[in-house]
Design an enzyme around this catalytic site. Structure first.
Site, PDB file in Angstrom:
ATOM      1  N   ASP A 165      22.885  45.357  40.835  1.00  0.00           N
ATOM      2  CA  ASP A 165      23.718  44.434  39.796  1.00  0.00           C
ATOM      3  C   ASP A 165      25.010  45.076  39.605  1.00  0.00           C
ATOM      4  O   ASP A 165      25.680  43.937  39.334  1.00  0.00           O
ATOM      5  CB  ASP A 165      22.770  44.986  38.204  1.00  0.00           C
ATOM      6  CG  ASP A 165      21.563  44.924  37.951  1.00  0.00           C
ATOM      7  OD1 ASP A 165      21.232  43.246  38.661  1.00  0.00           O
ATOM      8  OD2 ASP A 165      20.803  45.460  38.037  1.00  0.00           O
ATOM      9  N   ASP A 177      37.772  38.289  45.750  1.00  0.00           N
ATOM     10  CA  ASP A 177      37.752  37.646  43.969  1.00  0.00           C
ATOM     11  C   ASP A 177      38.744  36.455  43.959  1.00  0.00           C
ATOM     12  O   ASP A 177      38.357  36.678  42.429  1.00  0.00           O
ATOM     13  CB  ASP A 177      37.101  39.006  43.478  1.00  0.00           C
ATOM     14  CG  ASP A 177      38.260  39.648  43.633  1.00  0.00           C
ATOM     15  OD1 ASP A 177      39.885  39.733  43.382  1.00  0.00           O
ATOM     16  OD2 ASP A 177      38.285  40.811  42.427  1.00  0.00           O
ATOM     17  N   GLY A 183      49.012  46.614  43.304  1.00  0.00           N
ATOM     18  CA  GLY A 183      50.064  47.392  43.720  1.00  0.00           C
ATOM     19  C   GLY A 183      49.812  48.818  42.991  1.00  0.00           C
ATOM     20  O   GLY A 183      49.233  48.710  41.346  1.00  0.00           O
ATOM     21  N   GLU A 196      25.569  36.942  38.224  1.00  0.00           N
ATOM     22  CA  GLU A 196      25.028  36.588  39.661  1.00  0.00           C
ATOM     23  C   GLU A 196      26.099  36.224  40.162  1.00  0.00           C
ATOM     24  O   GLU A 196      26.900  36.364  39.568  1.00  0.00           O
ATOM     25  CB  GLU A 196      24.304  35.357  40.015  1.00  0.00           C
ATOM     26  CG  GLU A 196      23.042  35.280  39.407  1.00  0.00           C
ATOM     27  CD  GLU A 196      21.531  36.098  39.387  1.00  0.00           C
ATOM     28  OE1 GLU A 196      21.889  36.748  40.753  1.00  0.00           O
ATOM     29  OE2 GLU A 196      20.850  36.454  38.368  1.00  0.00           O
ATOM     30  N   GLY A 199      28.941  39.539  39.169  1.00  0.00           N
ATOM     31  CA  GLY A 199      28.562  39.572  38.288  1.00  0.00           C
ATOM     32  C   GLY A 199      28.889  41.310  37.729  1.00  0.00           C
ATOM     33  O   GLY A 199      27.604  41.466  38.464  1.00  0.00           O
ATOM     34  N   ASP A 201      30.145  43.406  39.102  1.00  0.00           N
ATOM     35  CA  ASP A 201      30.654  44.451  39.511  1.00  0.00           C
ATOM     36  C   ASP A 201      32.161  44.965  39.191  1.00  0.00           C
ATOM     37  O   ASP A 201      33.189  44.337  38.105  1.00  0.00           O
ATOM     38  CB  ASP A 201      31.514  43.135  40.932  1.00  0.00           C
ATOM     39  CG  ASP A 201      30.246  43.163  41.735  1.00  0.00           C
ATOM     40  OD1 ASP A 201      28.629  43.512  41.152  1.00  0.00           O
ATOM     41  OD2 ASP A 201      30.146  42.417  42.648  1.00  0.00           O
ATOM     42  N   HIS A 203      36.336  46.814  40.776  1.00  0.00           N
ATOM     43  CA  HIS A 203      37.239  47.077  41.586  1.00  0.00           C
ATOM     44  C   HIS A 203      38.426  47.509  40.815  1.00  0.00           C
ATOM     45  O   HIS A 203      38.257  47.707  40.084  1.00  0.00           O
ATOM     46  CB  HIS A 203      37.009  45.518  41.749  1.00  0.00           C
ATOM     47  CG  HIS A 203      36.095  44.647  42.235  1.00  0.00           C
ATOM     48  ND1 HIS A 203      36.740  43.335  42.515  1.00  0.00           N
ATOM     49  CD2 HIS A 203      35.034  44.845  43.493  1.00  0.00           C
ATOM     50  CE1 HIS A 203      35.750  42.885  43.021  1.00  0.00           C
ATOM     51  NE2 HIS A 203      34.945  43.751  42.795  1.00  0.00           N
ATOM     52  N   GLU A 208      46.449  52.818  43.686  1.00  0.00           N
ATOM     53  CA  GLU A 208      46.514  54.005  42.447  1.00  0.00           C
ATOM     54  C   GLU A 208      45.650  55.523  43.160  1.00  0.00           C
ATOM     55  O   GLU A 208      45.156  55.473  43.932  1.00  0.00           O
ATOM     56  CB  GLU A 208      45.722  53.801  41.593  1.00  0.00           C
ATOM     57  CG  GLU A 208      45.766  52.913  40.882  1.00  0.00           C
ATOM     58  CD  GLU A 208      47.249  51.890  40.614  1.00  0.00           C
ATOM     59  OE1 GLU A 208      48.302  52.195  40.058  1.00  0.00           O
ATOM     60  OE2 GLU A 208      47.565  50.540  40.285  1.00  0.00           O
ATOM     61  N   HIS A 225      35.852  52.575  30.481  1.00  0.00           N
ATOM     62  CA  HIS A 225      36.505  51.532  30.308  1.00  0.00           C
ATOM     63  C   HIS A 225      35.884  50.430  31.008  1.00  0.00           C
ATOM     64  O   HIS A 225      34.874  49.436  30.152  1.00  0.00           O
ATOM     65  CB  HIS A 225      37.973  51.687  30.303  1.00  0.00           C
ATOM     66  CG  HIS A 225      38.104  49.937  30.030  1.00  0.00           C
ATOM     67  ND1 HIS A 225      39.133  49.971  28.629  1.00  0.00           N
ATOM     68  CD2 HIS A 225      39.326  48.895  30.509  1.00  0.00           C
ATOM     69  CE1 HIS A 225      39.465  48.533  28.211  1.00  0.00           C
ATOM     70  NE2 HIS A 225      38.787  48.195  29.961  1.00  0.00           N
ATOM     71  N   GLU A 226      35.687  49.619  32.530  1.00  0.00           N
ATOM     72  CA  GLU A 226      35.245  48.468  32.618  1.00  0.00           C
ATOM     73  C   GLU A 226      33.727  48.970  32.187  1.00  0.00           C
ATOM     74  O   GLU A 226      33.650  47.289  33.066  1.00  0.00           O
ATOM     75  CB  GLU A 226      36.088  49.309  34.645  1.00  0.00           C
ATOM     76  CG  GLU A 226      37.223  49.117  34.687  1.00  0.00           C
ATOM     77  CD  GLU A 226      37.951  48.595  34.094  1.00  0.00           C
ATOM     78  OE1 GLU A 226      37.156  46.347  34.410  1.00  0.00           O
ATOM     79  OE2 GLU A 226      39.453  48.151  33.440  1.00  0.00           O
ATOM     80  N   HIS A 229      32.575  46.030  30.234  1.00  0.00           N
ATOM     81  CA  HIS A 229      33.340  44.851  30.866  1.00  0.00           C
ATOM     82  C   HIS A 229      32.006  44.588  31.417  1.00  0.00           C
ATOM     83  O   HIS A 229      31.442  43.022  31.075  1.00  0.00           O
ATOM     84  CB  HIS A 229      34.570  44.547  31.602  1.00  0.00           C
ATOM     85  CG  HIS A 229      35.252  44.808  30.495  1.00  0.00           C
ATOM     86  ND1 HIS A 229      35.912  44.043  29.494  1.00  0.00           N
ATOM     87  CD2 HIS A 229      36.714  44.790  30.967  1.00  0.00           C
ATOM     88  CE1 HIS A 229      36.756  44.455  29.199  1.00  0.00           C
ATOM     89  NE2 HIS A 229      37.992  44.935  29.974  1.00  0.00           N
ATOM     90  N   HIS A 235      37.768  43.152  25.190  1.00  0.00           N
ATOM     91  CA  HIS A 235      38.666  44.128  24.763  1.00  0.00           C
ATOM     92  C   HIS A 235      38.765  45.038  23.428  1.00  0.00           C
ATOM     93  O   HIS A 235      38.578  43.952  22.748  1.00  0.00           O
ATOM     94  CB  HIS A 235      40.336  44.350  25.291  1.00  0.00           C
ATOM     95  CG  HIS A 235      40.467  44.668  26.060  1.00  0.00           C
ATOM     96  ND1 HIS A 235      41.688  43.798  27.128  1.00  0.00           N
ATOM     97  CD2 HIS A 235      39.401  45.578  27.388  1.00  0.00           C
ATOM     98  CE1 HIS A 235      41.382  43.949  28.528  1.00  0.00           C
ATOM     99  NE2 HIS A 235      40.980  45.284  28.717  1.00  0.00           N
TER     100      HIS A 235
END
Length: 474
Positions: A165, A177, A183, A196, A199, A201, A203, A208, A225-226, A229, A235
């Site tokens: 998932d 994507d 950068g 799907e 959805g 994922d 990145h 960094e 944090h990610e 989402h 946010h």
């Protein structure tokens, strides 16, 4: 709490918008600042691309109006003064490293609130970063997942093959994507909300420097944090929330804020086992205990640490009486940990600072009004205050941040010239930065690390040093 909304990374290339400012502003805006703002507002606030073939005056005026509206929207989100202008504070926020997910709703992609139907969610690490040991990457992601599974009835299972998932990966620039990374700094990572294909994922920008500590960017903090989402959250405006868009790795341990908890539980419900919705009180009698802030209000000294506060009376008869509780219990408008506080006895008010905001409090358990620290005249590089104290005899308030301090004239409502100055130069006897400060019985008290320094500001010297937590009866 922020309205939960849907998002998918911005598609397509970013093109610069031709713009002319139709009214004077306080500072000269360089072309690169305008380009930065255009890209930022188009990426995170849905600023629309102009028709580049139409160069008429009507189109330019309309463009300026749209730009200013989006700047105000961004300023409102981050608690800045809503001028509609690209002032230094606004540009500084735009330059901060952050998440690549927009701050406003994009209902064209997600008209409903997507969430995972199955509360058992699989995940896979598709590509590791060479910056960290594999076991440190796995531990950071595990802890980030655990943070959310502790707050909602969710279960995460790692799979090594097949379909998952949520897929974690590290990538540079264009990575398939339609949302290329930019950068070093800028956008640190982005995530897709439940669904799907892509959805869920996550990145991370491989340009960094990723770490498990304070150097570079802490993978656990960004991943937590990610994942919000990935689970369906957008946010938050609350600077203490995991879902606040700008990166932060503060001295306060990263935990879910009330806003984060309400959001995830609105989507998935409460966990079957009891979850601690308010952080446990810090161990006040630990020898290494330190304070975040302190002030005097209504004959009581108020001490702050993380999301907790203690109230000690200044009346001799009841000197050992101590009350304590969660910050929101006594200060209903404030849901973030307190950075600094000071009081002005003549006004019967305390000024409480969190990040770049402050609240004016005249009575506990009542509503308070808010403002921005930049109203005091701080330069844009100051993002928060470490400590503050007011000396009524001089009408001055001292603000401490890092190794420096500022002196503010409460009567003239402006900073005194010649500041900031080094703390160790003017406050001899203080060995390091100041965590908290307050004035009581003619002396200043500075709380620094685990120690409390009693300072005679007329003789300009430290007269006594005790353990800081002795103020709490330890």
């Amino acid at each position: 709490m922020e309205l939960l909304c849907m998002w998918i990374p911005v598609l397509g290339s970013l093109m610069f918008l031709e713009i002319s400012w139709t009214r004077p502003i306080e500072q000269r805006i360089m072309p690169e600042d305008v380009k930065l703002a255009e890209v930022y507002l188009r990426s995170f606030y849905s600023l629309k691309q102009n028709d580049r073939n139409n160069q008429g005056a009507t189109r330019r005026v309309r463009s300026v109006s749209a730009m200013e509206d989006k700047i105000r929207e961004m300023q409102n989100f981050f608690g800045l003064e809503e001028t509609g202008n690209l002032d230094s504070h606004t540009l500084d926020v735009m330059r901060e490293p952050r998440c690549g997910v927009p701050d406003v709703d994009n209902f064209s992609f997600y008209p409903n609130r997507p969430k995972w139907k199955n509360h058992t969610i699989t995940y896979m690490i598709a590509k590791y970063t060479p910056d960290m040991r594999r076991e440190d990457v796995e531990k950071s992601l595990y802890l980030a997942l655990k943070m959310w599974s502790n707050a909602a009835p969710l279960r995460f299972i790692e799979v090594n093959h097949g379909k998952a998932d949520i897929v974690f990966t590290f990538a540079r620039r264009m990575h398939g994507d339609f949302s290329p990374f930019d950068g070093p700094r800028g956008v640190l990572a982005h995530a897709f909300q439940p669904g799907e294909g892509l959805g869920g994922d996550v990145h991370f920008d491989e340009d960094e420097t990723w770490t498990a500590g304070k150097q570079g960017y802490n993978l656990f903090v960004v991943a937590a944090h990610e994942l919000g989402h990935s689970l369906g959250l957008t946010h938050s405006k609350d600077p203490s929330a995991i879902m606040y868009p700008s990166y932060k790795h503060s001295k306060t341990p990263q935990t879910l804020s009330i806003d984060d908890l309400l959001g995830i539980q609105m989507l998935y419900g409460k966990p079957k086992r009891k979850v601690e919705t308010q952080p446990v009180a810090p161990k006040k009698c630990d020898p290494s205990f330190s304070f975040d802030a302190a002030a005097v209000l209504e004959n009581e000294i108020i001490f702050f640490k993380s999301w907790h506060m203690w109230i000690r009376t200044t009346r001799p008869t009841y000197w050992n009486r101590l009350k304590e509780g969660h910050i929101s219990t006594y200060l209903p408008d404030i849901t973030s940990p307190i950075d600094a506080a000071y009081d002005i006895p003549a006004k019967g008010a305390a000024y409480i600072f969190t990040g770049h905001k402050y609240w004016v409090v005249q009575q506990l358990k009542t509503r308070s009004r808010a403002g921005s620290i930049y109203e005091y005249g701080f330069p844009s590089r100051v993002r928060q205050i470490d400590a503050a104290v007011h000396v009524s005899e001089y009408g001055k308030t001292m603000f401490f941040t890092g190794d420096f301090y500022y002196r503010y004239d409460e009567n003239k409502k402006k900073m005194d010239p010649g500041f900031p100055r080094l703390i160790q130069t003017d406050w001899q006897g203080l060995q390091r930065g100041v965590d908290a400060a307050f004035k009581l019985h003619g002396s200043l008290f500075f709380l620094s690390g685990a120690k409390s320094y009693q300072y005679d500001y007329k003789q300009k010297r430290v007269v006594k040093i005790i353990a800081g937590n002795s103020w709490l009866g330890c």
